[in-house]
Design a protein around this motif. Structure first.
Motif, PDB file in Angstrom:
ATOM      1  N   VAL A  74       0.969  -1.273  -0.044  1.00  0.00           N
ATOM      2  CA  VAL A  74      -0.175   0.019  -0.130  1.00  0.00           C
ATOM      3  C   VAL A  74       0.718   1.137  -0.063  1.00  0.00           C
ATOM      4  O   VAL A  74       1.954   1.002   0.347  1.00  0.00           O
ATOM      5  CB  VAL A  74      -0.844   0.091   1.182  1.00  0.00           C
ATOM      6  CG1 VAL A  74      -1.759  -1.068   1.103  1.00  0.00           C
ATOM      7  CG2 VAL A  74      -0.150  -0.045   2.439  1.00  0.00           C
ATOM      8  N   SER A  75       0.218   2.357  -0.467  1.00  0.00           N
ATOM      9  CA  SER A  75       1.109   3.601  -0.427  1.00  0.00           C
ATOM     10  C   SER A  75       1.462   4.121   0.979  1.00  0.00           C
ATOM     11  O   SER A  75       0.642   3.650   1.803  1.00  0.00           O
ATOM     12  CB  SER A  75       0.309   4.531  -0.978  1.00  0.00           C
ATOM     13  OG  SER A  75      -0.864   5.053  -0.330  1.00  0.00           O
ATOM     14  N   SER A  76       2.885   4.496   1.140  1.00  0.00           N
ATOM     15  CA  SER A  76       3.143   5.219   2.383  1.00  0.00           C
ATOM     16  C   SER A  76       4.370   6.057   2.230  1.00  0.00           C
ATOM     17  O   SER A  76       4.981   6.175   1.201  1.00  0.00           O
ATOM     18  CB  SER A  76       3.953   4.020   3.043  1.00  0.00           C
ATOM     19  OG  SER A  76       4.558   4.139   4.081  1.00  0.00           O
ATOM     20  N   ARG A  77       4.102   7.265   3.200  1.00  0.00           N
ATOM     21  CA  ARG A  77       4.903   8.353   3.144  1.00  0.00           C
ATOM     22  C   ARG A  77       5.921   8.029   4.173  1.00  0.00           C
ATOM     23  O   ARG A  77       7.171   9.049   4.184  1.00  0.00           O
ATOM     24  CB  ARG A  77       4.130   9.416   3.762  1.00  0.00           C
ATOM     25  CG  ARG A  77       2.918  10.048   2.944  1.00  0.00           C
ATOM     26  CD  ARG A  77       2.314  11.343   3.444  1.00  0.00           C
ATOM     27  NE  ARG A  77       1.543  11.840   2.481  1.00  0.00           N
ATOM     28  CZ  ARG A  77       1.048  13.233   2.673  1.00  0.00           C
ATOM     29  NH1 ARG A  77       1.807  13.886   3.255  1.00  0.00           N
ATOM     30  NH2 ARG A  77       0.419  13.658   1.461  1.00  0.00           N
ATOM     31  N   LEU A  78       6.188   7.242   4.869  1.00  0.00           N
ATOM     32  CA  LEU A  78       7.160   6.891   5.683  1.00  0.00           C
ATOM     33  C   LEU A  78       8.477   6.110   5.310  1.00  0.00           C
ATOM     34  O   LEU A  78       8.335   5.014   4.833  1.00  0.00           O
ATOM     35  CB  LEU A  78       6.609   5.826   7.002  1.00  0.00           C
ATOM     36  CG  LEU A  78       5.448   6.713   7.507  1.00  0.00           C
ATOM     37  CD1 LEU A  78       4.867   5.727   8.749  1.00  0.00           C
ATOM     38  CD2 LEU A  78       5.893   7.805   8.308  1.00  0.00           C
ATOM     39  N   ALA A  79       9.619   6.818   5.428  1.00  0.00           N
ATOM     40  CA  ALA A  79      10.618   6.264   4.772  1.00  0.00           C
ATOM     41  C   ALA A  79      11.093   4.919   5.455  1.00  0.00           C
ATOM     42  O   ALA A  79      11.768   3.981   5.018  1.00  0.00           O
ATOM     43  CB  ALA A  79      11.889   7.209   5.007  1.00  0.00           C
ATOM     44  N   SER A  80      10.800   4.789   6.857  1.00  0.00           N
ATOM     45  CA  SER A  80      11.290   3.708   7.530  1.00  0.00           C
ATOM     46  C   SER A  80      10.423   2.279   7.237  1.00  0.00           C
ATOM     47  O   SER A  80      10.828   0.965   7.402  1.00  0.00           O
ATOM     48  CB  SER A  80      10.810   3.754   8.968  1.00  0.00           C
ATOM     49  OG  SER A  80       9.273   4.101   9.263  1.00  0.00           O
TER      50      SER A  80
END
Length: 124
Positions: A103-109
């Protein structure tokens, strides 16, 4: 294991467009979330755009919304970032990343694999 290679960066003038491409090698590319991040000189790495495994779900940072567009081609194992109306604040090293989450994610981690980056310089 996924190996990512970015291309398409360069030196352009304000108002110009660039298209960055991320080529992936490895297995199951079509199950990975793909993301683009950038890091400007003296600043931390920041989220730019993300696209889900299917390509149906996309998300963008507010700073580039309406100017940039992310896409992917699962038949070619590529994820692109079309950048329009570039300005000096877009100057940065741009990184492609892959996440097993799907799924789309903004978190680099949440990204497992990263490319080495491609430099974008926008001059006024």
């Amino acid at each position: 294991q996924v190996h990512l290679v970015e291309s398409g960066g360069g030196l352009v003038q304000t108002g110009s467009s660039l298209r960055l491409s991320c080529a992936a090698s490895g297995r199951s590319f079509d199950t990975y979330t793909m993301g683009w991040f950038r890091q400007a000189p003296g600043k931390e790495r920041e989220f730019v755009a993300t696209i889900s495994w299917s390509g149906l779900d996309k998300d963008y940072a507010d700073s580039i919304k309406g100017r940039f567009a992310i896409s992917r081609d699962n038949t070619k194992n590529t994820a692109d970032l079309q950048m329009n109306s570039l300005n000096s604040e877009d100057t940065a090293v741009y990184y492609c990343a892959a996440s097993h989450l799907g799924v789309s994610s903004r978190l680099a981690s949440e990204y497992d694999y990263w490319g080495l980056g491609t430099q974008v310089i926008v001059s006024s």
